[in-house]
Design a protein around this motif. Structure first.
Motif, PDB file in Angstrom:
ATOM      1  N   MET A 170      36.509 -11.288   2.691  1.00  0.00           N
ATOM      2  CA  MET A 170      35.653 -10.125   2.857  1.00  0.00           C
ATOM      3  C   MET A 170      34.213 -10.580   3.039  1.00  0.00           C
ATOM      4  O   MET A 170      33.646 -11.213   2.150  1.00  0.00           O
ATOM      5  CB  MET A 170      35.774  -9.212   1.620  1.00  0.00           C
ATOM      6  CG  MET A 170      37.204  -8.800   1.304  1.00  0.00           C
ATOM      7  SD  MET A 170      37.316  -7.628  -0.053  1.00  0.00           S
ATOM      8  CE  MET A 170      36.781  -8.647  -1.417  1.00  0.00           C
ATOM      9  N   ASN A 171      33.651 -10.272   4.192  1.00  0.00           N
ATOM     10  CA  ASN A 171      32.284 -10.666   4.510  1.00  0.00           C
ATOM     11  C   ASN A 171      31.411  -9.434   4.699  1.00  0.00           C
ATOM     12  O   ASN A 171      31.907  -8.333   4.934  1.00  0.00           O
ATOM     13  CB  ASN A 171      32.268 -11.508   5.789  1.00  0.00           C
ATOM     14  CG  ASN A 171      33.055 -12.788   5.651  1.00  0.00           C
ATOM     15  OD1 ASN A 171      33.100 -13.403   4.584  1.00  0.00           O
ATOM     16  ND2 ASN A 171      33.683 -13.200   6.734  1.00  0.00           N
ATOM     17  N   ASN A 172      30.109  -9.653   4.594  1.00  0.00           N
ATOM     18  CA  ASN A 172      29.137  -8.576   4.805  1.00  0.00           C
ATOM     19  C   ASN A 172      29.511  -7.337   3.980  1.00  0.00           C
ATOM     20  O   ASN A 172      29.553  -6.216   4.486  1.00  0.00           O
ATOM     21  CB  ASN A 172      29.059  -8.223   6.290  1.00  0.00           C
ATOM     22  CG  ASN A 172      27.847  -7.379   6.627  1.00  0.00           C
ATOM     23  OD1 ASN A 172      26.867  -7.350   5.874  1.00  0.00           O
ATOM     24  ND2 ASN A 172      27.902  -6.676   7.740  1.00  0.00           N
ATOM     25  N   LEU A 173      29.746  -7.564   2.710  1.00  0.00           N
ATOM     26  CA  LEU A 173      30.176  -6.487   1.832  1.00  0.00           C
ATOM     27  C   LEU A 173      29.061  -5.483   1.597  1.00  0.00           C
ATOM     28  O   LEU A 173      27.873  -5.835   1.570  1.00  0.00           O
ATOM     29  CB  LEU A 173      30.649  -7.060   0.495  1.00  0.00           C
ATOM     30  CG  LEU A 173      32.018  -7.752   0.548  1.00  0.00           C
ATOM     31  CD1 LEU A 173      32.195  -8.708  -0.621  1.00  0.00           C
ATOM     32  CD2 LEU A 173      33.130  -6.725   0.566  1.00  0.00           C
ATOM     33  N   THR A 174      29.460  -4.230   1.446  1.00  0.00           N
ATOM     34  CA  THR A 174      28.535  -3.139   1.163  1.00  0.00           C
ATOM     35  C   THR A 174      28.974  -2.436  -0.124  1.00  0.00           C
ATOM     36  O   THR A 174      30.116  -2.595  -0.562  1.00  0.00           O
ATOM     37  CB  THR A 174      28.504  -2.116   2.302  1.00  0.00           C
ATOM     38  OG1 THR A 174      29.717  -1.351   2.270  1.00  0.00           O
ATOM     39  CG2 THR A 174      28.385  -2.794   3.662  1.00  0.00           C
ATOM     40  N   PRO A 175      28.089  -1.644  -0.733  1.00  0.00           N
ATOM     41  CA  PRO A 175      28.487  -0.919  -1.940  1.00  0.00           C
ATOM     42  C   PRO A 175      29.702  -0.026  -1.721  1.00  0.00           C
ATOM     43  O   PRO A 175      30.444   0.243  -2.676  1.00  0.00           O
ATOM     44  CB  PRO A 175      27.236  -0.100  -2.274  1.00  0.00           C
ATOM     45  CG  PRO A 175      26.110  -0.925  -1.744  1.00  0.00           C
ATOM     46  CD  PRO A 175      26.644  -1.534  -0.477  1.00  0.00           C
ATOM     47  N   GLU A 176      29.908   0.405  -0.481  1.00  0.00           N
ATOM     48  CA  GLU A 176      31.072   1.249  -0.182  1.00  0.00           C
ATOM     49  C   GLU A 176      32.390   0.478  -0.273  1.00  0.00           C
ATOM     50  O   GLU A 176      33.467   1.088  -0.270  1.00  0.00           O
ATOM     51  CB  GLU A 176      30.943   1.872   1.208  1.00  0.00           C
ATOM     52  CG  GLU A 176      29.897   2.969   1.326  1.00  0.00           C
ATOM     53  CD  GLU A 176      28.480   2.462   1.185  1.00  0.00           C
ATOM     54  OE1 GLU A 176      27.644   3.153   0.562  1.00  0.00           O
ATOM     55  OE2 GLU A 176      28.188   1.339   1.691  1.00  0.00           O
ATOM     56  N   ASP A 177      32.337  -0.827  -0.357  1.00  0.00           N
ATOM     57  CA  ASP A 177      33.541  -1.641  -0.530  1.00  0.00           C
ATOM     58  C   ASP A 177      33.932  -1.782  -1.999  1.00  0.00           C
ATOM     59  O   ASP A 177      34.969  -2.374  -2.308  1.00  0.00           O
ATOM     60  CB  ASP A 177      33.338  -3.033   0.074  1.00  0.00           C
ATOM     61  CG  ASP A 177      33.129  -2.992   1.577  1.00  0.00           C
ATOM     62  OD1 ASP A 177      32.191  -3.664   2.062  1.00  0.00           O
ATOM     63  OD2 ASP A 177      33.903  -2.289   2.258  1.00  0.00           O
ATOM     64  N   THR A 178      33.111  -1.267  -2.891  1.00  0.00           N
ATOM     65  CA  THR A 178      33.420  -1.319  -4.315  1.00  0.00           C
ATOM     66  C   THR A 178      34.704  -0.537  -4.596  1.00  0.00           C
ATOM     67  O   THR A 178      34.828   0.632  -4.234  1.00  0.00           O
ATOM     68  CB  THR A 178      32.276  -0.716  -5.144  1.00  0.00           C
ATOM     69  OG1 THR A 178      31.123  -1.552  -5.000  1.00  0.00           O
ATOM     70  CG2 THR A 178      32.652  -0.631  -6.615  1.00  0.00           C
ATOM     71  N   ALA A 179      35.666  -1.220  -5.220  1.00  0.00           N
ATOM     72  CA  ALA A 179      36.972  -0.601  -5.462  1.00  0.00           C
ATOM     73  C   ALA A 179      37.837  -1.563  -6.258  1.00  0.00           C
ATOM     74  O   ALA A 179      37.496  -2.741  -6.406  1.00  0.00           O
ATOM     75  CB  ALA A 179      37.662  -0.273  -4.141  1.00  0.00           C
ATOM     76  N   VAL A 180      38.946  -1.036  -6.749  1.00  0.00           N
ATOM     77  CA  VAL A 180      40.019  -1.901  -7.238  1.00  0.00           C
ATOM     78  C   VAL A 180      40.908  -2.207  -6.042  1.00  0.00           C
ATOM     79  O   VAL A 180      41.377  -1.285  -5.363  1.00  0.00           O
ATOM     80  CB  VAL A 180      40.824  -1.223  -8.358  1.00  0.00           C
ATOM     81  CG1 VAL A 180      41.979  -2.132  -8.799  1.00  0.00           C
ATOM     82  CG2 VAL A 180      39.924  -0.889  -9.539  1.00  0.00           C
ATOM     83  N   TYR A 181      41.109  -3.483  -5.787  1.00  0.00           N
ATOM     84  CA  TYR A 181      41.907  -3.918  -4.649  1.00  0.00           C
ATOM     85  C   TYR A 181      43.314  -4.292  -5.124  1.00  0.00           C
ATOM     86  O   TYR A 181      43.464  -5.071  -6.065  1.00  0.00           O
ATOM     87  CB  TYR A 181      41.237  -5.103  -3.960  1.00  0.00           C
ATOM     88  CG  TYR A 181      40.061  -4.686  -3.117  1.00  0.00           C
ATOM     89  CD1 TYR A 181      38.879  -4.242  -3.709  1.00  0.00           C
ATOM     90  CD2 TYR A 181      40.126  -4.710  -1.728  1.00  0.00           C
ATOM     91  CE1 TYR A 181      37.808  -3.828  -2.938  1.00  0.00           C
ATOM     92  CE2 TYR A 181      39.053  -4.308  -0.943  1.00  0.00           C
ATOM     93  CZ  TYR A 181      37.900  -3.862  -1.556  1.00  0.00           C
ATOM     94  OH  TYR A 181      36.830  -3.449  -0.783  1.00  0.00           O
ATOM     95  N   TYR A 182      44.303  -3.747  -4.440  1.00  0.00           N
ATOM     96  CA  TYR A 182      45.700  -3.956  -4.790  1.00  0.00           C
ATOM     97  C   TYR A 182      46.420  -4.693  -3.665  1.00  0.00           C
ATOM     98  O   TYR A 182      46.285  -4.339  -2.493  1.00  0.00           O
ATOM     99  CB  TYR A 182      46.420  -2.627  -5.027  1.00  0.00           C
ATOM    100  CG  TYR A 182      45.905  -1.843  -6.195  1.00  0.00           C
ATOM    101  CD1 TYR A 182      44.886  -0.909  -6.039  1.00  0.00           C
ATOM    102  CD2 TYR A 182      46.454  -2.019  -7.469  1.00  0.00           C
ATOM    103  CE1 TYR A 182      44.417  -0.177  -7.122  1.00  0.00           C
ATOM    104  CE2 TYR A 182      45.995  -1.292  -8.547  1.00  0.00           C
ATOM    105  CZ  TYR A 182      44.978  -0.377  -8.366  1.00  0.00           C
ATOM    106  OH  TYR A 182      44.511   0.348  -9.448  1.00  0.00           O
TER     107      TYR A 182
END
Length: 125
Positions: free
Chosen positions: A83-95
């Motif tokens: 995951m590159n160029n992450l933004t606050p909208e990528d905040t989550a629990v990833y499954y």
């Protein structure tokens, strides 16, 4: 039954990168596809990316296309999510999930029978 274990979550600043991993054990030989879903705070779980175990064709959500990359290591029965160029909208629990979806269902949670416990990704300054 396939057991899935995720690793690699954490806290990262906006614009940063993280790499998630997911290792499968048990009856991994029957996997048709393995992929990633995520659940942002207060929202429903959503599709992120997945790949066909045989052939390696990849599929992405529009929101991550060009920033995230899914890959596999068949010898380890593992997948990765760069995951590159992450933004606050990528905040989550990833499954991590595995299953035997057909093409029309490959982005649907219901097509995946096996799920990991989830790993938290937080993008914040």
């Amino acid at each position: 039954q396939v057991q899935l274990v995720e690793n690699g979550g954490g806290l990262v600043q906006p614009g940063g990168s993280l790499r998630l991993s997911c290792a499968a054990s048990g009856s991994a030989s029957g996997i048709g596809a393995m992929g990633w879903f995520r659940q942002p705070p207060g929202k429903e779980r959503e599709f992120v990316a997945t790949l066909r175990w045989n052939g390696g064709h990849t599929y992405y959500a529009d929101s991550v296309k060009g920033r995230f990359s899914i890959s596999r290591d068949r010898s380890l029965s593992a997948i990765y999510l760069q995951m590159n160029n992450l933004t606050p909208e990528d905040t989550a629990v990833y499954y991590c999930a595995s299953g035997r979806p057909i093409l029309s269902t490959i982005r649907l949670q219901s097509a995946y029978a096996n799920w990991g416990q989830g790993t938290q990704v937080t993008v914040s300054s």
